[in-house]
Design a protein around this motif. Structure first.
Motif, PDB file in Angstrom:
ATOM      1  N   GLU A  20     -16.715  -8.916   1.729  1.00  0.00           N
ATOM      2  CA  GLU A  20     -17.701  -9.748   1.376  1.00  0.00           C
ATOM      3  C   GLU A  20     -17.561 -11.258   1.673  1.00  0.00           C
ATOM      4  O   GLU A  20     -16.260 -11.787   1.100  1.00  0.00           O
ATOM      5  CB  GLU A  20     -18.998  -9.748   0.923  1.00  0.00           C
ATOM      6  N   PHE A  22     -17.773 -15.401   3.295  1.00  0.00           N
ATOM      7  CA  PHE A  22     -18.359 -16.052   4.229  1.00  0.00           C
ATOM      8  C   PHE A  22     -17.692 -17.446   4.331  1.00  0.00           C
ATOM      9  O   PHE A  22     -16.420 -17.858   4.103  1.00  0.00           O
ATOM     10  CB  PHE A  22     -19.269 -17.108   2.355  1.00  0.00           C
ATOM     11  N   GLU A  49     -17.241 -14.227  -0.986  1.00  0.00           N
ATOM     12  CA  GLU A  49     -18.628 -14.618  -1.190  1.00  0.00           C
ATOM     13  C   GLU A  49     -19.224 -15.143  -2.956  1.00  0.00           C
ATOM     14  O   GLU A  49     -19.924 -15.579  -2.926  1.00  0.00           O
ATOM     15  CB  GLU A  49     -19.924 -13.005  -0.886  1.00  0.00           C
ATOM     16  N   ASN A  52     -18.157 -17.755  -3.268  1.00  0.00           N
ATOM     17  CA  ASN A  52     -19.126 -19.269  -3.083  1.00  0.00           C
ATOM     18  C   ASN A  52     -20.215 -19.195  -3.796  1.00  0.00           C
ATOM     19  O   ASN A  52     -20.926 -21.074  -3.761  1.00  0.00           O
ATOM     20  CB  ASN A  52     -19.738 -18.766  -1.397  1.00  0.00           C
ATOM     21  N   LYS A  53     -20.910 -18.105  -4.584  1.00  0.00           N
ATOM     22  CA  LYS A  53     -21.934 -18.565  -5.787  1.00  0.00           C
ATOM     23  C   LYS A  53     -21.603 -19.573  -6.722  1.00  0.00           C
ATOM     24  O   LYS A  53     -22.631 -19.662  -7.062  1.00  0.00           O
ATOM     25  CB  LYS A  53     -22.204 -16.853  -5.950  1.00  0.00           C
TER      26      LYS A  53
END
Ligand SMILES: [Zn+2]
Length: 54
Positions: A20, A22, A49, A52-53
């Motif tokens: 996953e 981004f 992903e 990015n968090k």
């Protein structure tokens, strides 16, 4: 799919298949899919992903 080796902009790990991700980019003025793919290669920042968090 990508000519260059895609890597995460945060941790620099190579992006693996089916991960996953981004993509941070500006929406290009052109609307063709081929144009957008080229645009991502040139200007898009690919981020996992997970990274990015943080
Ligand atoms: Zn990362």
């Amino acid at each position: 799919m990508f000519k260059i080796t895609p890597q995460c902009s945060v941790c620099k790990k190579e992006i693996q298949a089916n991960e996953e991700i981004f993509v941070e980019m500006r929406y290009p003025e052109t609307k063709g899919m081929a144009e957008i793919k080229a645009f991502i290669q040139n200007q898009g920042k690919i981020i996992y992903e997970e990274c990015n968090k943080k």
